[in-house]
Scaffold this motif. Structure first.
Motif, PDB file in Angstrom:
ATOM      1  N   LEU A   1       0.827  -1.204   0.000  1.00 14.39           N
ATOM      2  CA  LEU A   1       0.000   0.000   0.000  1.00 14.39           C
ATOM      3  C   LEU A   1       0.865   1.259   0.000  1.00 14.39           C
ATOM      4  O   LEU A   1       0.597   2.221  -0.733  1.00 14.39           O
ATOM      5  N   GLU A   2       1.920   1.256   0.806  1.00 15.19           N
ATOM      6  CA  GLU A   2       2.771   2.438   0.902  1.00 15.19           C
ATOM      7  C   GLU A   2       3.438   2.753  -0.428  1.00 15.19           C
ATOM      8  O   GLU A   2       3.546   3.924  -0.826  1.00 15.19           O
TER       9      GLU A   2
ATOM     10  N   LEU B   1       0.813   4.445  -2.529  1.00 15.86           N
ATOM     11  CA  LEU B   1       0.480   5.770  -2.015  1.00 15.86           C
ATOM     12  C   LEU B   1       1.571   6.788  -2.330  1.00 15.86           C
ATOM     13  O   LEU B   1       1.279   7.933  -2.700  1.00 15.86           O
ATOM     14  N   LYS B   2       2.821   6.397  -2.203  1.00 13.49           N
ATOM     15  CA  LYS B   2       3.909   7.340  -2.476  1.00 13.49           C
ATOM     16  C   LYS B   2       3.962   7.719  -3.941  1.00 13.49           C
ATOM     17  O   LYS B   2       4.193   8.891  -4.286  1.00 13.49           O
TER      18      LYS B   2
ATOM     19  N   HIS C   1       0.936  10.073  -4.725  1.00 11.53           N
ATOM     20  CA  HIS C   1       1.045  11.420  -4.160  1.00 11.53           C
ATOM     21  C   HIS C   1       2.375  12.093  -4.488  1.00 11.53           C
ATOM     22  O   HIS C   1       2.785  13.025  -3.792  1.00 11.53           O
TER      23      HIS C   1
ATOM     24  N   MET D   1      -5.682   0.227  -3.460  1.00 12.41           N
ATOM     25  CA  MET D   1      -5.668   1.689  -3.512  1.00 12.41           C
ATOM     26  C   MET D   1      -7.068   2.254  -3.743  1.00 12.41           C
ATOM     27  O   MET D   1      -7.464   3.260  -3.153  1.00 12.41           O
TER      28      MET D   1
ATOM     29  N   MET E   1      -8.832   5.012  -1.339  1.00 11.39           N
ATOM     30  CA  MET E   1      -9.188   6.322  -1.871  1.00 11.39           C
ATOM     31  C   MET E   1     -10.701   6.555  -1.841  1.00 11.39           C
ATOM     32  O   MET E   1     -11.168   7.662  -1.547  1.00 11.39           O
TER      33      MET E   1
ATOM     34  N   ASN F   1     -11.526   7.428   1.650  1.00 12.55           N
ATOM     35  CA  ASN F   1     -11.090   8.779   1.998  1.00 12.55           C
ATOM     36  C   ASN F   1     -12.042   9.846   1.466  1.00 12.55           C
ATOM     37  O   ASN F   1     -12.364  10.807   2.171  1.00 12.55           O
TER      38      ASN F   1
ATOM     39  N   TRP G   1      -2.116  13.964   2.140  1.00 12.55           N
ATOM     40  CA  TRP G   1      -0.788  13.355   2.184  1.00 12.55           C
ATOM     41  C   TRP G   1       0.240  14.340   2.751  1.00 12.55           C
ATOM     42  O   TRP G   1       1.114  13.959   3.540  1.00 12.55           O
TER      43      TRP G   1
ATOM     44  N   ALA H   1       2.447   6.703   5.107  1.00 14.97           N
ATOM     45  CA  ALA H   1       1.242   5.913   4.864  1.00 14.97           C
ATOM     46  C   ALA H   1       0.555   5.499   6.159  1.00 14.97           C
ATOM     47  O   ALA H   1      -0.673   5.603   6.283  1.00 14.97           O
TER      48      ALA H   1
END
Length: 480
Positions: free
Chosen positions: A153-154, A157-158, A161, A205, A209, A212, A229, A236
């Motif tokens: 996941l991280e 996410l990186k 973003h 993801m 999202m 969120n 972020w 994360a």
């Protein structure tokens, strides 16, 4: 207000849902504790310096700040309770939060209030320390060790973003940078499509999202997620913890009660404002009961989706009127599920095509427990009040569980919210936010929906209330 869980929109809800909503409104109100000394019939005395419209965290914060500085303040709240989109109810032997719930030390304004009033904190076990993480991809439930899942996941996410640092060098600054304006037309879905990911990673993801933004990822702005972020310095785990790890042990109502008790301002509950006009001498408000109230200034602290229910004279700026028609993207559902069977401390995800996108343990137990579930709007496709209607989804992850009870609250049907937390749609940040935050003559605006930092959170509401309280106090000093 009502204890129900249908996530149908106000426009599409059927008559029976509306009747159930109204019938259960009184039950919902009874579950909320009013602050000591706050009543529904405080007299509307002449000579108020400020009238605050809206009794959520933004309105109560602004009223407290002004009263502490010597202003004569009257707060008007349409509901018969304070708290706005924070609200608790009994679920079995426990209280649960049906609206805003979680806070974190990355959120400076609410954390300062917690420290100020000595509030106790509790953890949500499924987020704080899950023993298992599962997710659904291409119709199959997948599971790998917890740390491997976070690494997967991280990584996504990186990459998703990657532009956050350029767009939000200082995330609490008002407005959108030039770099952000170039990206503001993009949805979360647009950005997702531009990133290379495996199907399993993409579905993971998508689940996060959609949770969120509390809606389909095509409805939420990419810039909104970049802001989130940046607020957690690109971490994360901290992002997830900031959204769902810590909560007030005795409920959000205890904090707003303390703030109101400390405030020294008058409160009128069950008092909806339908007209607000101003001239060089002051402001005049008309309530739903046709009562006239006047003051030198007004603070309007209501959700942006509801400003169209008040007739303003002169009319509001274009951004405010546009948002009242367009609405933000937060329209999903949040449910508590009481289950029978052994419930571990865990969290599971599913893409937005499913009933829920994120579910985690609120209360584990050997013979049963409670799950918290978030999902996008269902538009009447599923009766979310029916435990057996939601049970098949849960059993795809945990086949041994039976869903015995369901509890939620339809914020879309609530006329004083018309949605859940604020996630702006593509283009709204750049086009509307400046107008949404702008003072208009003697009328100031506050609320979680227009905060610069944790927009849509309790922290954002308090941030906005503090800023507006200071601004109005300065005006009062200047005109004394």
């Amino acid at each position: 207000m009502e204890y129900k869980t249908s996530a149908a929109s106000a426009a599409g809800a059927d008559d029976s849902a509306r009747r159930r909503f109204l019938k259960l409104a009184s039950t919902a109100a009874a579950a909320s504790v009013l602050p000591v000394g706050v009543g529904a019939a405080a007299p509307a005395q002449p000579g108020y310096d400020v009238v605050v419209v809206g009794g959520g965290f933004a309105g109560v914060t602004a009223a407290r700040e002004l009263a502490h500085r010597g202003a004569r303040v009257l707060l008007l709240e349409a509901r018969n309770r304070l708290g706005g989109r924070t609200f608790h109810a009994n679920f079995g032997e426990r209280k649960v939060e049906l609206g805003g719930t979680w806070i974190h030390y990355t959120q400076p304004h609410v954390w300062a209030e917690v420290m100020r009033y000595g509030m106790e904190i509790a953890e949500t076990p499924g987020v704080a320390h899950p023993d298992r993480v599962l997710w659904m991809s291409e119709g199959k439930v997948l599971e790998i060790p917890v740390m491997e899942n976070w690494a997967l996941l991280e990584d996504a996410l990186k990459r998703f973003h990657a532009e956050a640092g350029e767009v939000f060098e200082r995330p609490f600054m008002a407005g959108l940078s030039a770099a952000g304006r170039k990206l503001d037309h993009l949805s979360i879905a647009d950005r997702m499509a531009a990133i290379e990911m495996s199907p399993a990673q993409r579905d993971l993801m998508n689940a996060m999202m959609a949770t969120n933004c509390h809606g389909p990822i095509a409805s939420g702005a990419y810039t909104e997620m970049l802001r989130w972020w940046s607020l957690v310095d690109g971490d994360a785990a901290r992002l997830l913890y900031s959204c769902a790890r810590y909560k007030l042990k005795d409920g959000t109502s205890t904090l707003i009660e303390r703030m109101a008790e400390d405030g020294g301002f008058d409160v009128r509950l069950s008092t909806a404002v339908v007209e607000l006009s101003q001239d060089a001498a002051g402001v005049s408000l008309v309530t739903e009961a046709d009562e006239r109230i006047s003051a030198r200034f007004a603070v309007v602290a209501v959700p942006v989706n509801t400003t169209g229910q008040i007739e303003f004279s002169p009319p509001l700026l274009p951004g405010k009127t546009a948002m009242a028609k367009e609405h933000h993207a937060g329209k999903g559902h949040k449910l508590y599920l009481k289950v029978k069977g052994r419930l571990e401390t865990l969290i599971f995800f599913a893409p937005e095509t499913e009933l829920f996108t994120m579910v985690f343990t609120d209360q584990p137990g050997e013979d049963g427990g409670v799950l918290v579930a978030f999902g996008p709007p269902v538009d009447g496709r599923v009766d979310l009040n029916d435990p057996k209607a939601v049970e098949p989804f849960v059993r795809r992850f945990l086949p041994h569980l039976a869903v015995e009870q369901v509890l939620g609250y339809d914020w879309g049907l609530d006329p004083y919210s018309r949605g859940t937390w604020c996630t702006l749609r593509p283009g709204q940040f750049g086009k509307h936010l400046e107008d949404l935050r702008a003072r208009e003559g003697r009328v100031f605006f506050a609320g979680a929906d227009i905060a610069t930092g944790w927009r849509g959170f309790i922290d954002g509401a308090i941030e906005s209330g503090l800023q507006v309280g200071q601004a109005v106090a300065a005006e009062l000093r200047g005109r004394a």
